[in-house]
Design a protein around this motif. Structure first.
Motif, PDB file in Angstrom:
ATOM      1  N   LEU A   1       0.850  -1.196   0.000  1.00 33.33           N
ATOM      2  CA  LEU A   1       0.000   0.000   0.000  1.00 33.33           C
ATOM      3  C   LEU A   1       0.884   1.244   0.000  1.00 33.33           C
ATOM      4  O   LEU A   1       1.924   1.255   0.655  1.00 33.33           O
ATOM      5  CB  LEU A   1      -0.852   0.041   1.288  1.00 33.33           C
ATOM      6  CG  LEU A   1      -2.032  -0.895   1.400  1.00 33.33           C
ATOM      7  CD1 LEU A   1      -2.635  -0.787   2.795  1.00 33.33           C
ATOM      8  CD2 LEU A   1      -3.079  -0.586   0.331  1.00 33.33           C
ATOM      9  N   PRO A   2       0.467   2.289  -0.704  1.00 29.99           N
ATOM     10  CA  PRO A   2       1.226   3.534  -0.650  1.00 29.99           C
ATOM     11  C   PRO A   2       1.049   4.215   0.709  1.00 29.99           C
ATOM     12  O   PRO A   2      -0.003   4.072   1.344  1.00 29.99           O
ATOM     13  CB  PRO A   2       0.607   4.381  -1.766  1.00 29.99           C
ATOM     14  CG  PRO A   2      -0.746   3.819  -1.990  1.00 29.99           C
ATOM     15  CD  PRO A   2      -0.720   2.381  -1.563  1.00 29.99           C
ATOM     16  N   SER A   3       2.075   4.934   1.154  1.00 40.60           N
ATOM     17  CA  SER A   3       2.002   5.574   2.470  1.00 40.60           C
ATOM     18  C   SER A   3       2.816   6.858   2.468  1.00 40.60           C
ATOM     19  O   SER A   3       3.626   7.085   1.571  1.00 40.60           O
ATOM     20  CB  SER A   3       2.561   4.616   3.531  1.00 40.60           C
ATOM     21  OG  SER A   3       3.888   4.268   3.209  1.00 40.60           O
ATOM     22  N   ARG A   4       2.595   7.664   3.486  1.00 44.02           N
ATOM     23  CA  ARG A   4       3.447   8.826   3.758  1.00 44.02           C
ATOM     24  C   ARG A   4       4.298   8.506   4.963  1.00 44.02           C
ATOM     25  O   ARG A   4       3.882   7.722   5.819  1.00 44.02           O
ATOM     26  CB  ARG A   4       2.587  10.069   4.009  1.00 44.02           C
ATOM     27  CG  ARG A   4       1.978  10.648   2.723  1.00 44.02           C
ATOM     28  CD  ARG A   4       1.207  11.904   2.999  1.00 44.02           C
ATOM     29  NE  ARG A   4      -0.017  11.621   3.739  1.00 44.02           N
ATOM     30  CZ  ARG A   4      -0.269  12.071   4.963  1.00 44.02           C
ATOM     31  NH1 ARG A   4       0.598  12.840   5.580  1.00 44.02           N
ATOM     32  NH2 ARG A   4      -1.410  11.772   5.550  1.00 44.02           N
ATOM     33  N   GLY A   5       5.449   9.123   5.066  1.00 47.73           N
ATOM     34  CA  GLY A   5       6.324   8.861   6.205  1.00 47.73           C
ATOM     35  C   GLY A   5       7.563   8.120   5.746  1.00 47.73           C
ATOM     36  O   GLY A   5       7.789   7.971   4.545  1.00 47.73           O
ATOM     37  N   ALA A   6       8.376   7.681   6.698  1.00 50.76           N
ATOM     38  CA  ALA A   6       9.654   7.060   6.341  1.00 50.76           C
ATOM     39  C   ALA A   6       9.735   5.646   6.892  1.00 50.76           C
ATOM     40  O   ALA A   6       9.368   5.384   8.037  1.00 50.76           O
ATOM     41  CB  ALA A   6      10.794   7.894   6.915  1.00 50.76           C
ATOM     42  N   VAL A   7      10.203   4.721   6.042  1.00 50.71           N
ATOM     43  CA  VAL A   7      10.474   3.351   6.482  1.00 50.71           C
ATOM     44  C   VAL A   7      11.920   3.045   6.110  1.00 50.71           C
ATOM     45  O   VAL A   7      12.306   3.150   4.947  1.00 50.71           O
ATOM     46  CB  VAL A   7       9.534   2.328   5.788  1.00 50.71           C
ATOM     47  CG1 VAL A   7       9.882   0.910   6.234  1.00 50.71           C
ATOM     48  CG2 VAL A   7       8.074   2.637   6.078  1.00 50.71           C
ATOM     49  N   ARG A   8      12.696   2.692   7.116  1.00 50.15           N
ATOM     50  CA  ARG A   8      14.086   2.299   6.868  1.00 50.15           C
ATOM     51  C   ARG A   8      14.267   0.853   7.312  1.00 50.15           C
ATOM     52  O   ARG A   8      13.749   0.444   8.361  1.00 50.15           O
ATOM     53  CB  ARG A   8      15.057   3.197   7.650  1.00 50.15           C
ATOM     54  CG  ARG A   8      15.037   4.648   7.198  1.00 50.15           C
ATOM     55  CD  ARG A   8      15.980   5.504   8.024  1.00 50.15           C
ATOM     56  NE  ARG A   8      17.372   5.237   7.732  1.00 50.15           N
ATOM     57  CZ  ARG A   8      18.007   5.695   6.657  1.00 50.15           C
ATOM     58  NH1 ARG A   8      17.377   6.445   5.778  1.00 50.15           N
ATOM     59  NH2 ARG A   8      19.281   5.403   6.454  1.00 50.15           N
ATOM     60  N   PHE A   9      14.972   0.102   6.477  1.00 50.19           N
ATOM     61  CA  PHE A   9      15.247  -1.295   6.812  1.00 50.19           C
ATOM     62  C   PHE A   9      16.745  -1.525   6.671  1.00 50.19           C
ATOM     63  O   PHE A   9      17.327  -1.183   5.632  1.00 50.19           O
ATOM     64  CB  PHE A   9      14.468  -2.235   5.886  1.00 50.19           C
ATOM     65  CG  PHE A   9      14.667  -3.694   6.217  1.00 50.19           C
ATOM     66  CD1 PHE A   9      14.224  -4.195   7.428  1.00 50.19           C
ATOM     67  CD2 PHE A   9      15.314  -4.540   5.349  1.00 50.19           C
ATOM     68  CE1 PHE A   9      14.418  -5.534   7.763  1.00 50.19           C
ATOM     69  CE2 PHE A   9      15.512  -5.878   5.667  1.00 50.19           C
ATOM     70  CZ  PHE A   9      15.056  -6.369   6.875  1.00 50.19           C
ATOM     71  N   ALA A  10      17.361  -2.052   7.709  1.00 56.56           N
ATOM     72  CA  ALA A  10      18.807  -2.297   7.716  1.00 56.56           C
ATOM     73  C   ALA A  10      19.573  -1.040   7.297  1.00 56.56           C
ATOM     74  O   ALA A  10      20.513  -1.094   6.509  1.00 56.56           O
ATOM     75  CB  ALA A  10      19.156  -3.483   6.822  1.00 56.56           C
TER      76      ALA A  10
END
Ligand code: ATP
Length: 238
Positions: free
Chosen positions: A56-65
């Protein structure tokens, strides 16, 4: 939290049309941690996982590793070690247990796939007994085990589980959570979304309570399990 961060979600919001289902949510999962997000039906748990996965599209930040995942499509996120086991398990019913497992490691070579399969059959002996059985004919508990095993075939660093206890008998739920705890021992971090707050808080290191799309409470799972607000609203106590 003393472990390095594996997943960091900051200010995530997801809307279905005009309706915001997840609002300004910030959560984190450290390497080797079990983190649970508990909440009622419709609190936004599935929406949160879908946005992290890129479904799903979203606003905000997702960081992985340590990397922002925004540029990565779902397949690339999987390749980097992020994996989602959806609530409906998404198995291929007309394929055997062994073939469903093989699909979980389609990126790997034959030798690695075989090694992963042997590992999964050791972890889930019931699946070994049923390796030639069609997935559609498995029991609910066996299906959940197969969904977990298939996800693990891809050797994820973070496994996101959406309501793994849904529809399962209490004894089977206990098995599922025992395996979740064992995965942590193997170094897989877990983000566990659950309505079964009691079982989830018992296995998790840290927890977030999601209410109407927002984080209402957060803290060590053992502390939240003792919190009178959690006890009254989610554990049926008080
Ligand atoms: P459950 O445990 O019942 O699955 P949940 O906490 O996972 O609940 P979501 O499925 O994320 O909650 O739903 C959050 C809100 O978003 C709900 O109000 C739901 O009705 C709404 N919602 C979910 N999917 C859609 C969609 N495709 N279109 C419109 N609204 C949706």
């Amino acid at each position: 939290m003393t472990t390095p961060l594996l997943l960091e979600v900051r200010g995530l919001s997801v809307a279905y049309g005009q309706v915001e289902a997840v609002s300004d949510v910030s959560i984190a999962v450290g390497a080797g941690e079990i983190v649970t997000v508990i909440g009622r039906n419709g609190a936004g748990k599935t929406t949160l996982l879908s946005a992290i996965m890129g479904i799903l599209p979203s606003r905000g930040a997702v960081r992985f590793a340590g990397e922002a995942v925004a540029p990565f499509a779902i397949g690339e996120r999987v390749g980097r070690g992020l994996c989602l086991v959806p609530e409906h398990r998404a198995l291929f019913g007309s394929m055997t247990v062994a073939d469903n497992l093989a699909l979980g490691a389609f990126r790997h070579g034959a030798d690695e796939r075989r090694a992963s399969q042997d590992e999964m059959f050791a972890l889930f002996p019931r699946l070994a007994e049923r390796r030639s059985q069609l997935a559609a004919t498995l029991s609910g508990g066996e299906r959940q085990m197969l969904a977990l095993a298939r996800a693990l075939m891809g050797r994820p660093r973070l496994l996101m589980l959406d309501e793994p206890s849904l529809g399962l008998a209490p004894l089977i739920v206990r098995d599922v959570f025992r395996i979740v705890a064992e995965l942590r021992e193997r170094g897989v971090a877990i983000l566990l979304v659950e309505q079964n707050a009691r079982a989830a808080l018992a296995v998790a290191d840290r927890a977030y309570v999601l209410e109407l799309g927002r984080v209402a409470l957060e803290g060590p799972a053992a502390e939240l399990a003792r919190d009178p607000r959690v006890a009254a609203s989610y554990l049926g106590i008080g």
